[in-house]
Motif scaffolding. Structure first.
Motif, PDB file in Angstrom:
ATOM      1  N   THR A  40       0.808  -1.218   0.000  1.00 43.54           N
ATOM      2  CA  THR A  40       0.000   0.000   0.000  1.00 43.54           C
ATOM      3  C   THR A  40       0.841   1.268   0.000  1.00 43.54           C
ATOM      4  O   THR A  40       0.277   2.362   0.051  1.00 43.54           O
ATOM      5  CB  THR A  40      -0.935   0.009   1.216  1.00 43.54           C
ATOM      6  OG1 THR A  40      -0.156  -0.210   2.408  1.00 43.54           O
ATOM      7  CG2 THR A  40      -1.977  -1.084   1.097  1.00 43.54           C
ATOM      8  N   ASN A  89       2.655  -5.284   8.891  1.00 43.44           N
ATOM      9  CA  ASN A  89       1.343  -5.784   8.476  1.00 43.44           C
ATOM     10  C   ASN A  89       0.521  -6.274   9.653  1.00 43.44           C
ATOM     11  O   ASN A  89      -0.671  -6.513   9.515  1.00 43.44           O
ATOM     12  CB  ASN A  89       1.516  -6.932   7.470  1.00 43.44           C
ATOM     13  CG  ASN A  89       2.301  -6.505   6.251  1.00 43.44           C
ATOM     14  OD1 ASN A  89       2.299  -5.345   5.888  1.00 43.44           O
ATOM     15  ND2 ASN A  89       2.986  -7.446   5.622  1.00 43.44           N
ATOM     16  N   LEU A  98      -5.860  -0.258   2.108  1.00 44.18           N
ATOM     17  CA  LEU A  98      -6.013  -0.495   0.675  1.00 44.18           C
ATOM     18  C   LEU A  98      -6.727   0.694   0.033  1.00 44.18           C
ATOM     19  O   LEU A  98      -7.603   1.299   0.641  1.00 44.18           O
ATOM     20  CB  LEU A  98      -6.822  -1.780   0.441  1.00 44.18           C
ATOM     21  CG  LEU A  98      -6.142  -3.086   0.853  1.00 44.18           C
ATOM     22  CD1 LEU A  98      -7.121  -4.239   0.720  1.00 44.18           C
ATOM     23  CD2 LEU A  98      -4.912  -3.362   0.016  1.00 44.18           C
ATOM     24  N   ARG A 132      -8.024   4.203  -6.334  1.00 49.48           N
ATOM     25  CA  ARG A 132      -7.664   3.212  -7.359  1.00 49.48           C
ATOM     26  C   ARG A 132      -7.745   3.825  -8.755  1.00 49.48           C
ATOM     27  O   ARG A 132      -6.892   3.547  -9.617  1.00 49.48           O
ATOM     28  CB  ARG A 132      -8.595   1.997  -7.266  1.00 49.48           C
ATOM     29  CG  ARG A 132      -8.408   1.160  -6.016  1.00 49.48           C
ATOM     30  CD  ARG A 132      -8.976  -0.236  -6.208  1.00 49.48           C
ATOM     31  NE  ARG A 132     -10.366  -0.236  -6.583  1.00 49.48           N
ATOM     32  CZ  ARG A 132     -11.387  -0.231  -5.720  1.00 49.48           C
ATOM     33  NH1 ARG A 132     -11.139  -0.226  -4.431  1.00 49.48           N
ATOM     34  NH2 ARG A 132     -12.640  -0.243  -6.130  1.00 49.48           N
ATOM     35  N   ARG A 173     -10.018  -4.389  -3.534  1.00 48.77           N
ATOM     36  CA  ARG A 173      -9.008  -4.942  -2.628  1.00 48.77           C
ATOM     37  C   ARG A 173      -7.657  -5.103  -3.322  1.00 48.77           C
ATOM     38  O   ARG A 173      -6.819  -5.870  -2.868  1.00 48.77           O
ATOM     39  CB  ARG A 173      -9.469  -6.265  -2.026  1.00 48.77           C
ATOM     40  CG  ARG A 173     -10.730  -6.168  -1.182  1.00 48.77           C
ATOM     41  CD  ARG A 173     -10.981  -7.445  -0.397  1.00 48.77           C
ATOM     42  NE  ARG A 173      -9.880  -7.717   0.502  1.00 48.77           N
ATOM     43  CZ  ARG A 173      -9.715  -7.156   1.691  1.00 48.77           C
ATOM     44  NH1 ARG A 173     -10.554  -6.251   2.110  1.00 48.77           N
ATOM     45  NH2 ARG A 173      -8.693  -7.470   2.460  1.00 48.77           N
ATOM     46  N   SER A 211      -3.997  -3.653  -4.045  1.00 45.09           N
ATOM     47  CA  SER A 211      -3.070  -2.691  -3.477  1.00 45.09           C
ATOM     48  C   SER A 211      -2.426  -1.888  -4.600  1.00 45.09           C
ATOM     49  O   SER A 211      -2.558  -2.198  -5.787  1.00 45.09           O
ATOM     50  CB  SER A 211      -1.998  -3.414  -2.657  1.00 45.09           C
ATOM     51  OG  SER A 211      -1.220  -4.255  -3.490  1.00 45.09           O
TER      52      SER A 211
END
Length: 759
Positions: free
Chosen positions: A492, A589, A610, A616, A672, A674
């Motif tokens: 990310t 993480n 994300l 995106r 979802r 990355s």
């Protein structure tokens, strides 16, 4: 009265019996409404004072269904209220009014409560308390709830009857008006045609009266039939009630007998089960002991066999290695002997010649001795000086071994300036040059310029920019720098955020991985001390970024090696107090795995989640413009310099039909994904377009490869979920929600309070 006489034959007229029934129902409804209507007002007043917890109510009361109020009214009509005397009443001989349990059980079984033991006061002073077992009683709350349902049913019937009555009264008034109008017109008419019309009207009126009379007769007949049916039904219910009482008595006796038999059987079964359990436990204990003994024997045999096999293998390896080493050593010794003999022979020849040359004159002997002494002295001084210079250079500009990447310059000029302490002057000169070049650029604009092409959610980006501004101000004011924790799914952009944070703050950055600490083993403590000492000597200040921090900063409550525990303690030692020379940025993480002391040292924690649908779209557009030529409606200024692509790459053309709408639709489908997965997808698109006909990315090729990547992503999540036993939809919080008809990324989950998290 006149109206009643004129309308006696109309359909709107009711019998006196039905009229009084309606009035009685109306009075009952008014009483019920007064009783029921007072409580909602009180309830409303209570609601103003205290609001019910609807979530708690929904958890407490489940499977809620409406009640059939007509059935409750029918059940209550079957109950018979009786006068009775209670055997164990505190007032002897007092007659009470109520419902008997045996009457209620046949009609409303759920209203009967059976107490295991019920105690009553003694009948005579000084007597013993009376205890009754299996005491039946009527649950008045259940009967009351049925009464409420029956009253609701009566109120509904009353409402319907009132509506019908109002309609009939209105119809009657209309007919009266028409009748009076007809009489008035008949009185005014004088000619034959009027007389004829009046006769026709009277005929119609007579016909109407006949119809009303017929309807009234039918109504009376229906009432008589209904009364007969009610009488027959009442007699049938009384007979069924008597039969039910007899059946209840017989059922009670049989139930008592079955209960006694069941208790006896349960006692015998429990004793047998307890005996079997003891025997089974004893047998299992003996079997477990035997299995453990056999397992220990097999384990010892396996250890002995493994030790023997290892010993044989080591012996064989030693023999083979020894033979090889002996042969190699013999060959090397022979070669070394020959070389040594040749060297000694050459040296002796030259020494003999030198000795003869020196001994020819006495002055040469003195010069030779002084030369030997001077050569030895120069050799020793040079060796010690070189070692001291090497240690000085390593202490000043040596790069620790744990680092993978750093922005600290390694040129000879910067090293020399750092040794001489002139790096501050160069830094000041660079700041002045940047000021004159930037003109009137504010501090906020200069910081935001470093994050111009970084795509993050607005709230997260604002927090990152604020942290950069705070670090930049702290660096100028020589104030302590703040430590930051970046957590979230892989790929990310946590490393990129840390690097931009250092650049915007004016700090040098150094990147290391937590997994490298375990690789150095027992030397990890010394390497960490050297790393932090090197960081403290940074003239500009250093941002130390530790990726995969959970690899050696995990909770000490878990099992870990001594080397890892020592490395963790070394880091805690150097970060116990805030420093103005360096700051930590941890990336992980699994933030929940970090040690509580490490979390306590983090001043800020940011969730790099994300990317959502808008992010995106921006990331995909940015990477597409880095690899492909702009399409017709491509946005301007989206091709940033950050990413996984090399600058100066030859951008390929796109085919017709590939517009910004298609790119945005593709980003919406990449749920979802990355940032790293999006960049890899664009890299695959570039490679496929490079091999395609005409080196062009067509719309068909674009969607074909995108669907392949979507299938690969779904398969990866399925495999990861099957391997770890974790639902991928629940990782890192719930990040997806339904928006605009399809799932898109929701707001990031609330920030975790890392200071209060333990272990």
């Amino acid at each position: 009265g006149g109206r009643a006489r004129r309308g006696a034959g109309f359909p709107g007229m009711w019998s006196a019996k039905m009229f009084w029934r309606v009035r009685c129902l109306a009075a009952l409804a008014l009483l019920c409404g007064a009783g029921l209507g007072a409580e909602p007002a009180a309830g409303a007043e209570d609601a103003g004072r205290k609001k019910l917890d609807e979530t708690l109510i929904s958890q407490l009361y489940q499977n809620v269904e409406p009640v059939d109020v007509e059935k409750s009214r029918e059940l209550l009509s079957k109950l018979q209220i009786a006068h009775f005397e209670f055997e164990y009443d505190s007032i002897k001989g007092r007659r009470q009014v109520g419902l008997l349990p045996e009457d209620v059980q046949d009609v409303i079984p759920e209203a009967i409560d059976v107490a295991a033991t019920r105690t009553f006061p003694p009948q005579e002073p000084g007597g013993k308390m009376i205890k009754l077992e299996q005491f039946p009683s009527v649950n008045k709350d259940v009967v009351f709830m049925h009464n409420v349902a029956a009253i609701q049913a009566i109120a509904t019937s009353l409402k319907i009857a009132t509506a019908d009555l109002s309609q009939l009264l209105e119809h009657r008034e209309q007919m009266d008006v028409l009748y009076e109008e007809l009489h008035r017109r008949l009185a005014l008419e004088a000619d034959a045609q009027a007389v004829e019309r009046r006769k026709l009207a009277e005929a119609e009126a007579e016909k109407a009266r006949l119809q009303v009379a017929k309807a009234k007769a039918a109504e009376d007949e229906g009432a008589r039939i209904l009364a007969a049916r009610e009488s027959a039904e009442e007699k049938r219910l009384q007979r069924e009630d008597e039969l039910a009482r007899e059946r209840a008595v017989l059922a009670d006796l049989s139930e008592r007998n079955r209960t006694l038999e069941a208790l006896a059987m349960q006692r015998e079964t429990a004793e047998a089960a307890a005996q079997q359990a003891l025997e089974r436990a004893k047998e299992l204990s003996e079997r477990r002991t035997l299995l453990e003994r056999k397992l220990e024997e097999k384990k010892r045999e396996a250890d002995v066999s493994r030790a023997e096999a290892e010993a044989r293998a080591k012996a064989l390896l030693l023999r083979e290695t020894k033979d090889i080493r002996e042969r190699k050593a013999a060959a090397e010794a022979e070669a070394e002997r020959k070389r040594l003999l040749e060297t000694v022979s050459t040296i002796m020849d030259r020494l003999g010649n030198a000795v003869f040359y020196v001994l020819e004159e006495p002055s040469r002997v003195f010069a030779f001795v002084m030369s030997i002494v001077g050569l030895v002295a120069v050799t020793m001084v040079s060796r010690e000086a070189s070692a001291m210079v090497r240690r000085l250079i390593e202490a000043s500009i040596g790069r620790p071994q744990l680092l993978r990447e750093t922005s600290v310059s390694g040129g000879w000029l910067s090293r020399l300036l750092r040794i001489l302490g002139l790096y501050v002057v160069v830094d000041l000169f660079g700041s002045l040059l940047a000021f004159f070049r930037g003109g009137s650029v504010t501090e906020r604009e200069s910081v935001e310029a470093h994050f111009a092409d970084v795509v993050l959610p607005e709230l997260t980006k604002e927090r990152v920019i604020l942290a950069a501004r705070i670090s930049k101000g702290a660096r100028h004011m020589k104030a302590p720098l703040r430590n930051v924790l970046l957590y979230g799914p892989p790929g990310t952009g946590k490393t990129m955020v840390a690097r931009r944070l250092a650049e915007a703050s004016g700090l040098d950055y150094a990147i290391m991985s937590g997994g490298d600490v375990a690789a150095v083993g027992s030397d990890s403590v010394r390497q960490l001390h050297a790393l932090f000492n090197w960081a403290n000597r940074s003239p500009k200040g250093l941002l130390l970024f530790i990726d995969e921090a959970e690899a050696f900063l995990a909770s000490r409550a878990r099992a870990m090696s001594e080397e890892t525990r020592a490395a963790l303690n070394a880091l805690l030692y150097h970060t116990g107090t805030a420093s103005s020379r360096f700051c930590l940025v941890l990336a992980t993480n699994r933030a929940e795995d970090l040690d509580s002391a490490v979390l306590d040292r983090m001043d800020d924690s940011m969730n790099i989640a994300l990317p959502e649908a808008p992010q995106r779209q921006a990331i995909l557009t940015q990477y597409m413009l880095q690899s492909f030529k702009p399409w017709e409606d491509a946005p301007e200024g989206k091709a940033g310099s950050s990413g996984l692509f090399v600058r100066g790459i030859r951008r390929l053309p796109v085919g017709e039909g590939l517009t910004q709408d298609e790119v945005d639709k593709a980003a919406l489908k990449m749920k979802r994904f990355s940032g790293r997965e999006i960049s890899k997808t664009v890299s695959s698109l570039y490679s496929a377009a490079l091999c395609a006909s005409g080196s062009k990315l067509t719309l068909e090729l674009f969607w074909q490869l995108l669907h392949d990547k979507l299938d690969e992503h779904a398969e990866k999540e399925r495999m990861l979920g099957a391997a770890t036993g974790v639902d991928r939809d629940g990782l890192f919080g719930v990040l997806n929600d339904v928006s605009s008809g399809e799932l898109t990324a929701d707001d990031s989950p609330p920030e975790l309070d890392m200071r209060s998290k333990k272990g």
